[in-house]
Every structure is written in C-alpha cells, then in structure tokens.
Write a protein that holds these residues in place. Structure first.
Motif, short mmCIF file in Angstrom:
data_model
loop_
_atom_site.label_atom_id
_atom_site.label_comp_id
_atom_site.label_asym_id
_atom_site.label_seq_id
_atom_site.Cartn_x
_atom_site.Cartn_y
_atom_site.Cartn_z
N GLU A 1 42.56 18.97 20.77
CA GLU A 1 42.49 18.02 20.12
C GLU A 1 41.32 16.72 20.76
N LEU A 2 41.90 16.70 22.07
CA LEU A 2 41.19 15.59 23.12
C LEU A 2 39.70 15.64 22.80
N PRO A 3 39.30 17.58 22.55
CA PRO A 3 37.80 16.94 22.39
C PRO A 3 37.98 16.38 20.67
N LEU A 4 37.87 16.52 20.09
CA LEU A 4 37.69 16.23 18.45
C LEU A 4 37.53 14.97 18.45
N LEU A 5 39.11 14.37 19.33
CA LEU A 5 38.99 12.99 19.12
C LEU A 5 37.95 12.21 20.58
N LEU A 6 37.56 12.20 21.03
CA LEU A 6 36.75 12.32 21.70
C LEU A 6 34.95 11.94 20.43
N GLN A 7 34.80 13.49 20.15
CA GLN A 7 33.87 13.40 19.19
C GLN A 7 34.11 11.67 18.12
N ARG A 8 35.24 11.55 17.72
CA ARG A 8 34.97 10.39 16.11
C ARG A 8 35.29 9.53 17.12
N LEU A 9 35.39 9.33 18.35
CA LEU A 9 35.52 7.84 18.96
C LEU A 9 34.12 7.42 18.89
N SER A 10 32.97 8.73 19.71
CA SER A 10 32.03 8.02 19.96
C SER A 10 31.44 8.24 18.69
N ARG A 11 31.96 7.57 17.54
CA ARG A 11 31.00 7.83 16.41
C ARG A 11 31.60 6.23 16.25
N GLU A 12 30.23 5.66 16.26
CA GLU A 12 30.27 4.10 15.90
C GLU A 12 30.67 3.59 14.86
N PRO A 13 32.41 3.00 14.82
CA PRO A 13 32.74 2.46 13.01
C PRO A 13 31.44 0.83 12.49
N MET B 1 38.66 0.43 7.95
CA MET B 1 40.30 0.45 7.77
C MET B 1 40.36 1.67 7.33
N ASP B 2 39.41 2.67 7.16
CA ASP B 2 39.40 4.14 6.77
C ASP B 2 39.14 5.29 8.17
N TRP B 3 38.41 4.15 8.94
CA TRP B 3 38.18 4.94 10.47
C TRP B 3 39.20 4.98 11.19
N VAL B 4 40.25 3.88 10.83
CA VAL B 4 41.09 3.56 11.80
C VAL B 4 42.09 4.20 11.07
N ALA B 5 42.16 4.40 9.89
CA ALA B 5 43.40 5.00 9.28
C ALA B 5 43.06 7.16 10.11
N ASP B 6 41.69 6.78 9.75
CA ASP B 6 41.74 8.39 9.92
C ASP B 6 41.32 9.32 11.82
N ASN B 7 41.56 7.82 12.82
CA ASN B 7 41.73 8.31 13.55
C ASN B 7 43.07 7.95 14.75
N LEU B 8 43.98 6.73 14.09
CA LEU B 8 44.44 5.97 14.57
C LEU B 8 45.63 7.61 15.25
N PRO B 9 46.50 8.25 13.91
CA PRO B 9 47.35 9.18 14.32
C PRO B 9 46.97 10.81 15.25
N LEU B 10 45.67 10.86 15.82
CA LEU B 10 45.57 11.58 16.00
C LEU B 10 45.50 10.74 17.53
N ALA B 11 44.87 10.13 17.71
CA ALA B 11 44.72 9.15 19.12
C ALA B 11 45.80 8.64 19.79
N LEU B 12 47.60 8.46 18.56
CA LEU B 12 48.49 8.10 18.77
C LEU B 12 49.12 9.06 19.28
N LYS B 13 49.07 10.75 18.86
CA LYS B 13 49.62 11.63 19.25
C LYS B 13 48.95 12.24 20.67
N VAL B 14 47.72 12.12 21.17
CA VAL B 14 46.49 12.70 22.47
C VAL B 14 47.29 11.72 23.30
N HIS B 15 47.85 10.50 23.07
CA HIS B 15 48.08 9.42 23.98
C HIS B 15 49.40 9.87 24.87
N GLN B 16 50.00 10.29 23.62
CA GLN B 16 52.20 10.64 23.36
C GLN B 16 52.02 11.80 24.54
N ASP B 17 51.45 13.08 23.78
CA ASP B 17 50.84 14.16 25.06
C ASP B 17 50.35 13.71 26.56
#
Length: 287
Positions: free
Chosen positions: A26-38, A62-78
């Motif tokens: 999941e981390l590479p996917l998250l980093l790829q999403r974060l690299s896309r400038e909102p 708001m859509d960008w945050v809603a799409d990436n926040l759950p994944l970011a929280l999960k990776v952060h917790q893991d």
C-alpha cells in the motif's frame, strides 16, 4: 502526516525493520497518490485554469483528501506499530538536524576542543603566556568536553534506536551546564584537596576538569565532603560533641552526689544518716 509516513518508512529501511506485507503493497500506491499535486488552497489547479476560490476547486480538494486520507491513516498506523517503541516524534528528535539542544551541546564541545588545541599550541610556542589564564581556559575546556561526552554517551542508545524523547532536551541542557560548572570547580579546588592531589599530579588539571564535567555527581559528593570537614572543624564532630555532653552530665551528677553525701554526714540521727547514705549509693550504682 505525509512527512511522518516518509520518516517512518525511511527509519524502517535504515534499521532493517520488517514491515507488514500490507504496508509494502500500500505504501507505493500512497506515495504515488501523494505525488499527484492537488488543487491549491485557493482552488487553482497546477495550470491555473480554475478560478481562485472557485467551488470547483474546493470540491476537487475535498475529493482528493477523501480519496487519500483513509489509506494514509492505515499506512501511518501500520508503520507506527512496526517501529514501536519509537514514534514519529522520537524519530525526528533522534536526528541532530531536528534536535537543536543536542546540536548546540555538540557544537559547544567542538568549540571547547578547538580552543583547547589552540591554547596548547599557544602555550608551546609562547613560554611567556600567563599560567593562570592558560590554566583557567584548560579547566573550562576540559569541563566542556566532559559534559559534552556525558550528554552524548547518555543519549547514544536513544539516538541509535530512534527513541530520544524531545521533552528531555531541557534536562540534557541543564546537565550540560552543571557539568561545565562542576568540572571547572573541581579543577580549581583539586590542588588544595589532599585526597585528590596525587590524582591531579598524575592526570593534570585538564584531566581532572574533564572527569568533573563527565561526573557532576562525584563533584557534588566531594564538595559535600569538604563542607562536612569545615563544619566539623568549626563545631566538632558528632562523637566529640557526644563525649563532651557525657562528661558534663557525669560531672553534674558527681557534684550533686557530693553535696548529698555532705548533707548525710552532717545528719545527727544515725538511722537517718544510714538511710541517706544507702540512697546515695543506690543512685550512684544506677548511673
């Protein structure tokens, strides 16, 4: 949050920590999403086509945050579970780039070392250099080096494990200052303190000051011992005071017994005299 994720990911790689399989996928996917400038905070897209503060821009953010926040929280917790007991805060504090207190202590130690080397060189080339000034600078530099060594020796395991807690920075700073004062004081008094005179002759004032900076607790004990000696010299030791009190009490009792004995001897009644003498003897035997 993205900065903390990147710091934790770098920490796991540098320490060889095994992370869960879900994080590796999941981390590479998250980093790829974060690299896309909102869209910017004002609603502008990277090309500047959206009007500033437009409803479309805010909705996109708001859509960008809603799409990436759950994944970011999960990776952060893991990642937090994987690096425990370290945390993002302790990882940052364990880096000298983000720890101004330890950086300052280390810089002060390097300055003390440079000054020490300069004084040594000056004393070697200029025999007329004032001895008192050179000795004072040597004590100060030695105390600074000892205090710096203690600070980094104490923090070494926490820095290595990424568990240095930033709330202890103040204690390190206070201990550093106390170490400098202790080392300088020890170097100043060691010549007049007989138990350490031989040590000073073997290691020199610089070595004594360095030890004092490294172990402030030892200096406090030495100062306490000197204070006890001075107090004992002024008012005597506890044993001497106890002996003097006992002698005074014995003298008082003997004087009192002598007066009672004189009164008994002057008693005209033989029975009363014998009774008084018996009472005096009994009291003397009882102490």
């Amino acid at each position: 949050m993205s900065d903390e994720i990147l710091e934790m990911e770098e920490f796991t790689r540098s320490r060889g920590i095994v992370v869960p399989e879900t994080v590796r996928t999941e981390l590479p996917l998250l980093l790829q999403r974060l690299s896309r400038e909102p869209l910017g905070e004002d609603g502008d897209d990277p090309d500047g086509h959206s009007p500033r503060g437009s409803r479309r821009g805010r909705a996109a953010n708001m859509d960008w945050v809603a799409d990436n926040l759950p994944l970011a929280l999960k990776v952060h917790q893991d990642l937090r579970l994987a690096i425990a007991p370290a945390t993002p805060g302790t990882i940052r504090a364990s880096s000298l780039r983000h720890n101004p207190i330890l950086t300052m202590i280390g810089g002060a130690g390097l300055v003390a070392l440079v000054v020490l080397l300069g004084i040594k060189a000056l004393a070697g080339t200029d025999p007329d250099a004032p001895d008192q000034l050179v000795s004072a600078v040597l004590r100060l530099c030695g105390a600074g080096l000892g205090a710096t060594l203690f600070a980094f020796w104490t923090a070494r395991n926490y820095l290595r494990d990424g568990t240095f807690r930033p709330e202890y920075n103040q204690q390190y700073l206070v201990r550093f200052v106390v170490g400098i004062l202790s080392g300088f004081i020890l170097g100043e008094i060691v010549g007049g303190y007989q138990p350490l005179a031989d040590v000073a002759g073997s290691y020199g004032v610089l070595g004594i000051a360095l030890v004092g900076g490294f172990s402030a607790e030892a200096v406090v004990q030495i100062l306490q011992r000197i204070a006890d000696i001075l107090v004992a010299a002024v008012r005597g030791s506890d044993w001497e005071r106890a002996r003097a009190d006992a002698e005074a009490e014995s003298s008082r009792r003997l004087t009192e017994a002598a007066a009672q004995l004189q009164d008994a001897m002057n008693e005209s009644d033989e029975h009363a005299r014998d009774t008084a003498l018996h009472d005096i003897a009994t009291r003397l035997r009882q102490g």
